[in-house]
Design a protein around this motif. Structure first.
Motif: not given
Length: 288
Positions: A78-80, A86-92, A104-111, A205-208
């Protein structure tokens, strides 16, 4: 135009089940909606219904969230970076070559990882408490940054952020009294049910702990803003005690043409100011 009902779908990315919501006509411009902590694509349920007459909307649940797979910390790293992959894999997999990003929130470092790596794919940005500047951090983060430096010494305090009182507070803090009645109680109750699943505390906790490395990516995000000047809407709760309004104003430094609106809202502004945000999005996206 005719609105398309939201569809609820599950696919497999890198061997993991990934749940996503889809609304609108796929022939229309696409908006990818990336949720925060501790929620899921459920946070976009009303926005998707509102905008589906004019846009094609995709909202995934990250691994470990919502209705997507939630492997243990021993089964998935579990890391950003990995959530982004995985999100990129879905979009592809969905064949989405160009889209606006709602973060939004966690969506920022991902997006913003996606946008900075593939700027040609992103038609516009909408940030709702989607932080990209150190100015956005508030005292709320003191415990989390202490946990990043010494996990064992600060785990007990950090675990309190996974409790029902903390989850409800994320929805209600900073909300004017006349808007509190707009918050659906099942929103924070559903989030808490997810947090309470066996093994999920270890995931969170790992993502925190991993969040600290998002700050290392901020210079790349800001360089992306300066270089590519994506059309940007910042619709932020001015009363947000997690990512403060200084984080919204900081976007002007690298995106002087960004449209910045500080709403009389808290962290989950969509719950209380969804109509206003939807209208602002239409204005931005129609101009793109």
């Amino acid at each position: 135009m005719t609105a398309f009902a939201t569809r609820f779908r599950t696919t497999t990315v890198e061997g993991w089940e990934v749940f996503y919501r889809e609304a609108g006509d796929p022939a229309n411009p696409t908006v990818v909606l990336l949720h925060g902590f501790p929620t899921s694509s459920h946070m976009f349920r009303t926005l998707m219904a509102e905008l589906s007459d004019e846009y094609h909307l995709i909202a995934p649940d990250y691994i470990g969230f919502g209705n997507s797979a939630a492997p243990s910390v021993d089964e998935f790293d579990y890391s950003f970076d990995n959530l982004t992959r995985v999100v990129e894999g879905l979009l592809d997999q969905l064949g989405l070559q160009r889209f606006a990003l709602y973060i939004q929130d966690y969506g920022a470092p991902i997006g913003l990882r996606i946008a900075s790596r593939s700027p040609e794919r992103v038609s516009a940005l909408i940030s709702q408490s989607g932080n990209a500047y150190v100015e956005g951090f508030t005292p709320f983060w003191d415990t989390l940054f202490a946990h990043a430096k010494d996990r064992a010494a600060n785990e007990a305090a950090t675990r309190e952020l996974l409790g029902a009182n903390a989850t409800r507070w994320q929805y209600t803090h900073g909300v004017p009294a006349d808007r509190l009645e707009r918050i659906a109680p099942e929103a924070w109750q559903l989030d808490q049910a997810g947090l309470d699943r066996p093994g999920n505390a270890a995931i969170q906790l790992q993502l925190f702990w991993d969040y600290q490395f998002n700050l290392d990516a901020y210079p790349a995000f800001q360089e992306y803003f300066r270089t590519h000047q994506p059309p940007t809407l910042v619709a932020w709760g001015r009363n947000d005690e997690i990512f403060g309004p200084a984080g919204a104003e900081a976007f002007r430094r690298d995106l002087p043409n960004a449209e910045i609106h500080l709403l009389d809202a808290g962290h989950f502004a969509l719950e209380t100011h969804g109509d206003e945000i939807a209208a602002l999005m239409r204005n931005l996206l129609r101009a793109v």
